[in-house]
Scaffold this motif. Sequence first.
Motif, short mmCIF file in Angstrom:
data_model
loop_
_atom_site.label_atom_id
_atom_site.label_comp_id
_atom_site.label_asym_id
_atom_site.label_seq_id
_atom_site.Cartn_x
_atom_site.Cartn_y
_atom_site.Cartn_z
N LEU A 5 36.21 2.31 72.84
CA LEU A 5 37.56 2.68 73.28
C LEU A 5 38.38 1.43 73.60
CD1 LEU A 5 39.25 5.20 73.75
CD2 LEU A 5 38.45 5.22 76.11
N VAL A 6 37.75 0.44 74.23
CA VAL A 6 38.44 -0.81 74.53
C VAL A 6 38.87 -1.52 73.24
CG1 VAL A 6 38.18 -3.11 75.52
CG2 VAL A 6 37.33 -1.13 76.76
N VAL A 7 37.96 -1.57 72.27
CA VAL A 7 38.28 -2.22 70.99
C VAL A 7 39.44 -1.51 70.32
CG1 VAL A 7 37.40 -2.73 68.68
CG2 VAL A 7 35.95 -3.13 70.68
N MET A 8 39.45 -0.18 70.34
CA MET A 8 40.56 0.58 69.77
C MET A 8 41.88 0.19 70.44
SD MET A 8 38.77 4.34 69.58
CE MET A 8 40.35 5.17 69.57
N THR A 9 41.85 0.06 71.75
CA THR A 9 43.06 -0.27 72.49
C THR A 9 43.54 -1.67 72.16
OG1 THR A 9 42.38 1.19 74.29
CG2 THR A 9 44.04 -0.47 74.79
N ILE A 10 42.61 -2.63 72.10
CA ILE A 10 42.99 -4.01 71.78
C ILE A 10 43.62 -4.08 70.39
CG2 ILE A 10 42.06 -6.31 71.31
CD1 ILE A 10 39.99 -5.78 73.49
N LEU A 11 43.02 -3.39 69.43
CA LEU A 11 43.57 -3.39 68.07
C LEU A 11 44.96 -2.75 68.04
CD1 LEU A 11 40.40 -2.41 66.00
CD2 LEU A 11 41.45 -4.67 66.21
N LEU A 12 45.14 -1.70 68.82
CA LEU A 12 46.45 -1.03 68.86
C LEU A 12 47.52 -1.95 69.43
CD1 LEU A 12 48.21 1.57 68.72
CD2 LEU A 12 47.45 2.05 71.05
#
Length: 529
Positions: free
Chosen positions: A251-258
């Motif tokens: 979830l953190v990786v998704m947020t960083i990419l977003l």
Amino acid sequence: MHSTDPVAPADPAACPAGATAPAGWLRAGRRPPADLLVPAALAALFALLPLGYLAVRSLERGPAFAWDVIANERTALLLGRSLGLAAVVVSASLLLGVSLAWLTVRTALPGARTWSVLVTLPLAVPSYVAAFTWLSAFPGLAGFKGAALALTLVSFPYVYLPVTAALRGADPAQEEVSRSLGHGPLRTFLRVTLPQLRPAAAGGAVLVALYVFSDFGAVSLMRYDTFTRGIYTSYRASFDRTPAAALSVVLVVMTILLVAAEARTRGRAGHARTGTGTARPAVPATLGQWRIPALAWCTAVTAIAVLMPLATLGYWLTVGNSATWDPARLLDTAGTTLGVAAAGAALTTLLALPVGVIAARHRGRTAHLLEQSAYAGHALPGITVALSLVFFAVRYAEPLYQELPLLVCAYAVLFLPVAVAATRAAVLQSPPVLEDVARSLGRSPLRVLREITVPLAAPGVAAGAALTFVVCMKELPATLLLRPTGMDTLATRLWTETGTGSFAAAAPYAAALILLAAIPSYLLGRHRT
């Protein structure tokens, strides 16, 4: 028009004598003073605490085990569901937010000021209250449709508010030139106005996506599995916290990419005025034959987002009996909610102040790192932040375990970005030359902050504190996990009653929560009209 990415002289001497430096002036060559840097660094480390917990927990049983969890077929399913839900909610929120902002700011819409306030009121409705009202009225909505509807109706103001501010701050000269060249209102909007709104709309869309990624209440009530519900299920199903931590890392990786994709798309684009003088307000466009459809659109959105939850709650309040009404308990729970939310907003605003000032007044790797670190907690669901604080308290600060300060700290980690963004925007709007004059007269950085920067930025900081207060009142998963034994907030009581299907018993707590949250939301709407 005002620049969205102001660039100013690197040296105050570059400004002509007697001139005021641009509001967005950044001190590129000067390090932040220690009086600001130290508290800002502490706030950033505080916000990064959950990420440290995830690093320890997710690798506790070795990288291979963590990878097995991440590469699992169920993880891929949760990823697809979360991304799909976010895409639908963001698209719908952009449609609602941009259209309503244009109608209330740039057209001669009857009652525009009233509509401006009404369309901000969904901020007062927690996602799980919206889900509860729709699910109790239409049980068949359970699943993706219900989750998307509930989340859209409570999150589109995150697009509406920044787009409204951008429209009010933009100089209408380019639009007038476009109209003078024979372009119609629609083409002018698409070719001239909309590109100017892109940074504000993109920023609001990111907030909406982050809201969807971290939401727990609506998806749980609608029984739609996303990452947050998967993390909660994994946490409750086993004493082993590693799978939940590994899912949180995704979830953190998704947020960083977003966030990185939004920043890359936005780049350094800006729309700056090239002439002299003060920007003129735009002349409201006459709606003509579109007046009735415009009013119908605003009425429909307000009815679905505000009146529908209130009507449903009114029904359940009338259905209930004396057994479901306990005024003493309701007042006690409301008082507890207000006290905890006020403490959370106060701590969050205090931590955000040095970070926001540095982000507004200094440019460089340090300032960028501090600002980005403050957003770390916003990338995580409340349950992950709560687990990290439990881990910290049990190992290093046992007296804080299941005590009120730990819950207040969770609010600060979760909502620090809200206060930082408001503080940064408020400081950018105040002239930095006044701070330079105070420094030249021998004032210390801390005294300048106290006597110059904070008073000038106080209205914007207060607006950020009010918004933080609202979101603290509505927070559910961290409150469920960290509240002291025997303490209830309106959110946790509502959750308890809806979990057993007691809609009539849940209605008084939902109504009280909306009423209390509506007051600062209304003031925020008036502040921007």
